[in-house]
Design an enzyme around this catalytic site. Structure first.
Site, mmCIF file in Angstrom:
data_model
loop_
_atom_site.group_PDB
_atom_site.id
_atom_site.type_symbol
_atom_site.label_atom_id
_atom_site.label_comp_id
_atom_site.label_asym_id
_atom_site.label_seq_id
_atom_site.Cartn_x
_atom_site.Cartn_y
_atom_site.Cartn_z
ATOM 1 N N ASP A 33 0.622 -1.210 -0.030
ATOM 2 C CA ASP A 33 0.137 0.030 0.081
ATOM 3 C C ASP A 33 0.856 1.272 0.007
ATOM 4 O OD1 ASP A 33 -2.339 -1.530 0.049
ATOM 5 O OD2 ASP A 33 -2.176 -1.763 2.131
ATOM 6 N N LYS A 55 -3.455 4.322 -2.879
ATOM 7 C CA LYS A 55 -3.881 5.429 -3.744
ATOM 8 C C LYS A 55 -3.183 5.783 -4.949
ATOM 9 C CE LYS A 55 -7.091 6.288 0.090
ATOM 10 N NZ LYS A 55 -7.575 7.213 1.201
ATOM 11 N N MET A 168 -9.765 5.176 11.109
ATOM 12 C CA MET A 168 -10.343 6.078 10.206
ATOM 13 C C MET A 168 -11.593 7.081 10.613
ATOM 14 S SD MET A 168 -10.624 2.805 7.491
ATOM 15 C CE MET A 168 -10.880 1.757 8.785
HETATM 16 C C1 LIG Z 1 -7.371 1.092 6.620
HETATM 17 S S1 LIG Z 1 -7.120 1.154 8.407
HETATM 18 C C2 LIG Z 1 -5.978 -0.306 8.471
HETATM 19 C C3 LIG Z 1 -5.573 -0.466 9.794
HETATM 20 C C4 LIG Z 1 -4.275 -1.556 9.889
HETATM 21 N N1 LIG Z 1 -4.932 -2.757 9.387
HETATM 22 C C5 LIG Z 1 -4.088 -1.896 11.403
HETATM 23 O O1 LIG Z 1 -4.636 -2.828 12.037
HETATM 24 O O2 LIG Z 1 -3.532 -0.903 12.044
HETATM 25 C C6 LIG Z 1 -6.294 2.739 8.451
HETATM 26 C C7 LIG Z 1 -6.497 3.362 9.733
HETATM 27 O O3 LIG Z 1 -5.604 2.862 10.728
HETATM 28 C C8 LIG Z 1 -5.320 3.879 11.599
HETATM 29 N N2 LIG Z 1 -3.681 3.832 11.539
HETATM 30 C C9 LIG Z 1 -2.795 3.179 10.687
HETATM 31 N N3 LIG Z 1 -1.647 3.430 10.995
HETATM 32 C C10 LIG Z 1 -1.650 4.459 11.908
HETATM 33 C C11 LIG Z 1 -0.589 5.145 12.441
HETATM 34 N N4 LIG Z 1 0.548 4.917 12.308
HETATM 35 N N5 LIG Z 1 -0.933 5.973 13.346
HETATM 36 C C12 LIG Z 1 -2.290 6.172 13.925
HETATM 37 N N6 LIG Z 1 -3.244 5.612 13.132
HETATM 38 C C13 LIG Z 1 -2.862 4.681 12.303
HETATM 39 C C14 LIG Z 1 -5.939 5.059 11.186
HETATM 40 O O4 LIG Z 1 -7.045 5.308 11.688
HETATM 41 C C15 LIG Z 1 -5.879 4.660 9.636
HETATM 42 O O5 LIG Z 1 -7.060 5.535 9.205
#
Ligand SMILES: C[S@@+](CC[C@H](N)C(=O)[O-])C[C@H]1O[C@@H](n2cnc3c(N)ncnc32)[C@H](O)[C@@H]1O
Length: 256
Positions: A33, A55, A168
């Site tokens: 990604d 994206k 998200m």
């Molecule tokens: C599509 S989801 C995927 C989540 C991922 N599979 C996980 O277990 O962390 C993406 C969301 O995860 C959160 N996210 C991912 N990486 C992050 C980070 N480094 N710090 C804070 N939030 C994060 C945010 O809310 C983001 O919009």
């Protein structure tokens, strides 16, 4: 196994699992990604093909296309590392990829990753559970899909108790805060939002439920709502990296 659905953790490449690192290092193809850290992708052999399915021009590559690509690569017997942020089965659509591979008869496995749902709060000094404060945590998406029947009942969630961890949720944080208050959560309920958690550019915002809508929060963020969000266990100036490098000398650990 030909396709590995790999969780790469929340961002800091050091939070990759040993198995994830080993599988990326022996992959023929890495499908990743947009958010994937270059240090993680650099583990792949120089000869490995890298395919960015993040994206493009602000629009996500359709999931169906990603599924087709994984099935196509896997059917050729290639060793495919499908690298996803956090854990592949936590809002990562890894489940859909697994179903597509299974339906096509392509062998695959899953390598769990450290989810941002717990790691991003931890990096900001917030434990999602804490004795005496919170005995449960609910991980929920703040993203709404048109006509989605699995839409969250925020008013009901407000009555569940424990910590609410929203992924998200940045775009809809004002509405989420309103609905949680309508469900009975106090306006003074502590809120902590961490953007780019575990990365060098991590940002933390601390606010209350009543003020969440007006508090600037950048994406991607993990929003923590509940009593634990008032904790700051690492202290305002101590990062996770600092805590690690100082070994076991950190104070305040009860060992339990
Ligand atoms: C599509 S989801 C995927 C989540 C991922 N599979 C996980 O277990 O962390 C993406 C969301 O995860 C959160 N996210 C991912 N990486 C992050 C980070 N480094 N710090 C804070 N939030 C994060 C945010 O809310 C983001 O919009």
């Amino acid at each position: 196994v030909t396709v590995h659905l790999i969780g790469a953790g929340p961002g800091d490449p050091e939070l990759l699992t040993v198995r994830a690192a080993r599988l990326i290092a022996s992959a023929d193809v890495v499908v990743h990604d947009a958010l994937a850290d270059p240090a993680v992708l650099d583990l792949a052999p120089p000869s490995a093909e890298r395919i960015d399915v993040g994206k493009r021009r602000g629009r996500p590559v359709p999931q169906g296309l990603i599924n087709t690509l994984l099935v196509h690569l896997g059917s050729q017997g290639k060793d495919v590392a499908r690298v996803k942020g956090g854990d592949p089965f936590v809002f990562g659509r890894g489940g859909e990829e697994a179903q597509a591979l299974a339906a096509a008869g392509v062998p695959f496995d899953v390598v769990p990753g450290i989810s941002s749902a717990v790691a991003a709060p931890a990096a900001a000094g917030v434990p999602v559970t804490h004795r005496g404060l919170s005995a449960a945590f609910t991980v929920v998406t703040g993203h709404r899909r048109h006509g989605d029947e699995t839409a969250t009942d925020w008013e009901a969630l407000a009555r569940v108790g424990g910590t609410i961890v929203v992924l998200m949720g940045v775009a809809h944080r004002a509405e989420i805060a309103e609905r949680l208050q309508a469900g009975g959560l106090a306006g003074e309920t502590p809120v902590m939002a961490v953007t780019w958690g575990t990365r060098p550019d991590q940002q933390v915002a601390r606010t209350t439920l009543a003020a969440l809508g007006a508090t600037p929060v950048a994406s991607p963020a993990t929003i923590v709502i509940g009593a634990v969000a008032a904790l700051d266990l690492l202290g305002p100036t101590v990062s996770v990296t600092d805590a690690n490098s100082s070994g076991s000398s950190s104070s305040g650990s009860s060992g339990s």
